[in-house]
Design a protein around this motif. Sequence first.
Motif, mmCIF file in Angstrom:
data_model
loop_
_atom_site.group_PDB
_atom_site.id
_atom_site.type_symbol
_atom_site.label_atom_id
_atom_site.label_comp_id
_atom_site.label_asym_id
_atom_site.label_seq_id
_atom_site.Cartn_x
_atom_site.Cartn_y
_atom_site.Cartn_z
ATOM 1 N N ASP A 153 0.829 -1.206 0.000
ATOM 2 C CA ASP A 153 0.000 0.000 0.000
ATOM 3 C C ASP A 153 0.863 1.256 0.000
ATOM 4 O OD1 ASP A 153 -2.283 -1.551 0.040
ATOM 5 O OD2 ASP A 153 -2.523 -1.410 2.224
ATOM 6 N N PHE A 154 2.001 1.193 0.649
ATOM 7 C CA PHE A 154 2.911 2.331 0.693
ATOM 8 C C PHE A 154 3.585 2.554 -0.665
ATOM 9 C CE2 PHE A 154 7.159 4.131 1.429
ATOM 10 C CZ PHE A 154 6.793 5.336 2.023
ATOM 11 N N LEU A 155 4.055 1.476 -1.285
ATOM 12 C CA LEU A 155 4.757 1.588 -2.561
ATOM 13 C C LEU A 155 3.821 1.817 -3.734
ATOM 14 C CD1 LEU A 155 7.440 -1.211 -2.134
ATOM 15 C CD2 LEU A 155 7.781 1.265 -2.003
ATOM 16 N N TYR A 156 2.624 1.262 -3.664
ATOM 17 C CA TYR A 156 1.657 1.360 -4.760
ATOM 18 C C TYR A 156 0.320 1.880 -4.234
ATOM 19 C CZ TYR A 156 5.126 -1.817 -6.673
ATOM 20 O OH TYR A 156 6.303 -2.387 -7.076
ATOM 21 N N PRO A 157 0.264 3.155 -3.855
ATOM 22 C CA PRO A 157 -0.990 3.678 -3.307
ATOM 23 C C PRO A 157 -2.080 3.724 -4.369
ATOM 24 C CG PRO A 157 0.544 5.465 -3.691
ATOM 25 C CD PRO A 157 1.280 4.177 -3.979
ATOM 26 N N ARG A 158 -3.305 3.526 -3.938
ATOM 27 C CA ARG A 158 -4.465 3.579 -4.833
ATOM 28 C C ARG A 158 -5.384 4.693 -4.352
ATOM 29 N NH1 ARG A 158 -3.420 0.703 -9.315
ATOM 30 N NH2 ARG A 158 -2.685 -1.366 -8.802
ATOM 31 N N SER A 159 -5.895 5.450 -5.299
ATOM 32 C CA SER A 159 -6.864 6.491 -4.981
ATOM 33 C C SER A 159 -8.264 5.964 -5.237
ATOM 34 C CB SER A 159 -6.622 7.725 -5.854
ATOM 35 O OG SER A 159 -5.361 8.281 -5.589
ATOM 36 N N ARG A 160 -9.221 6.544 -4.569
ATOM 37 C CA ARG A 160 -10.613 6.136 -4.728
ATOM 38 C C ARG A 160 -11.109 6.540 -6.110
ATOM 39 N NH1 ARG A 160 -15.912 8.271 -1.930
ATOM 40 N NH2 ARG A 160 -17.220 6.517 -2.513
ATOM 41 N N TYR A 161 -12.010 5.745 -6.682
ATOM 42 C CA TYR A 161 -12.594 6.020 -7.993
ATOM 43 C C TYR A 161 -13.920 6.744 -7.805
ATOM 44 C CZ TYR A 161 -14.582 5.277 -12.608
ATOM 45 O OH TYR A 161 -15.144 5.471 -13.839
ATOM 46 N N TYR A 162 -14.086 7.885 -8.484
ATOM 47 C CA TYR A 162 -15.291 8.692 -8.337
ATOM 48 C C TYR A 162 -16.165 8.707 -9.589
ATOM 49 C CZ TYR A 162 -13.325 10.552 -4.042
ATOM 50 O OH TYR A 162 -12.811 10.673 -2.785
ATOM 51 N N GLY A 163 -15.773 8.010 -10.647
ATOM 52 C CA GLY A 163 -16.523 8.027 -11.899
ATOM 53 C C GLY A 163 -17.721 7.104 -11.879
ATOM 54 N N LYS A 164 -18.298 6.912 -13.066
ATOM 55 C CA LYS A 164 -19.447 6.018 -13.228
ATOM 56 C C LYS A 164 -18.983 4.591 -12.940
ATOM 57 C CE LYS A 164 -23.485 5.617 -15.912
ATOM 58 N NZ LYS A 164 -24.300 6.632 -15.304
ATOM 59 N N VAL A 165 -19.639 3.927 -12.008
ATOM 60 C CA VAL A 165 -19.209 2.605 -11.555
ATOM 61 C C VAL A 165 -19.681 1.541 -12.531
ATOM 62 C CG1 VAL A 165 -19.268 0.928 -9.694
ATOM 63 C CG2 VAL A 165 -19.202 3.359 -9.161
ATOM 64 N N LYS A 166 -18.747 1.102 -13.355
ATOM 65 C CA LYS A 166 -18.948 -0.019 -14.265
ATOM 66 C C LYS A 166 -17.675 -0.854 -14.182
ATOM 67 C CE LYS A 166 -19.834 1.707 -18.348
ATOM 68 N NZ LYS A 166 -20.290 2.333 -19.603
ATOM 69 N N PRO A 167 -17.766 -2.163 -14.327
ATOM 70 C CA PRO A 167 -16.571 -3.002 -14.186
ATOM 71 C C PRO A 167 -15.407 -2.565 -15.077
ATOM 72 C CG PRO A 167 -18.517 -4.387 -14.320
ATOM 73 C CD PRO A 167 -18.966 -2.971 -14.585
#
Length: 87
Positions: free
Chosen positions: A6-20
């Motif tokens: 998680d420290f080396l590869y942080p991910r941000s939350r997705y705010y767009g239209k939720v489709k796979p």
Amino acid sequence: MVNQSDFLYPRSRYYGKVKPENLIFNANLQEFAQRVSYICNLETAGKISPEESYKQIHALWKDLKRTKKQLGVGENPFQDDAENPPA
């Protein structure tokens, strides 16, 4: 406790239209950005040549374009609007 990944590869939350396909592409885009950042830092520090950094970033870009095309992201931007017209 913070995971090393998680420290080396942080991910941000997705705010767009939720489709796979959008979620998958967003994850790929974040990974692309992280890798480009690492490559730029290695080139700036003199660990790899500018030519090598260009080749690596170009290859990552081609992979990202390929996955976008395979997922069909952005091909029918108004498709959902036609299925669900505003009330």
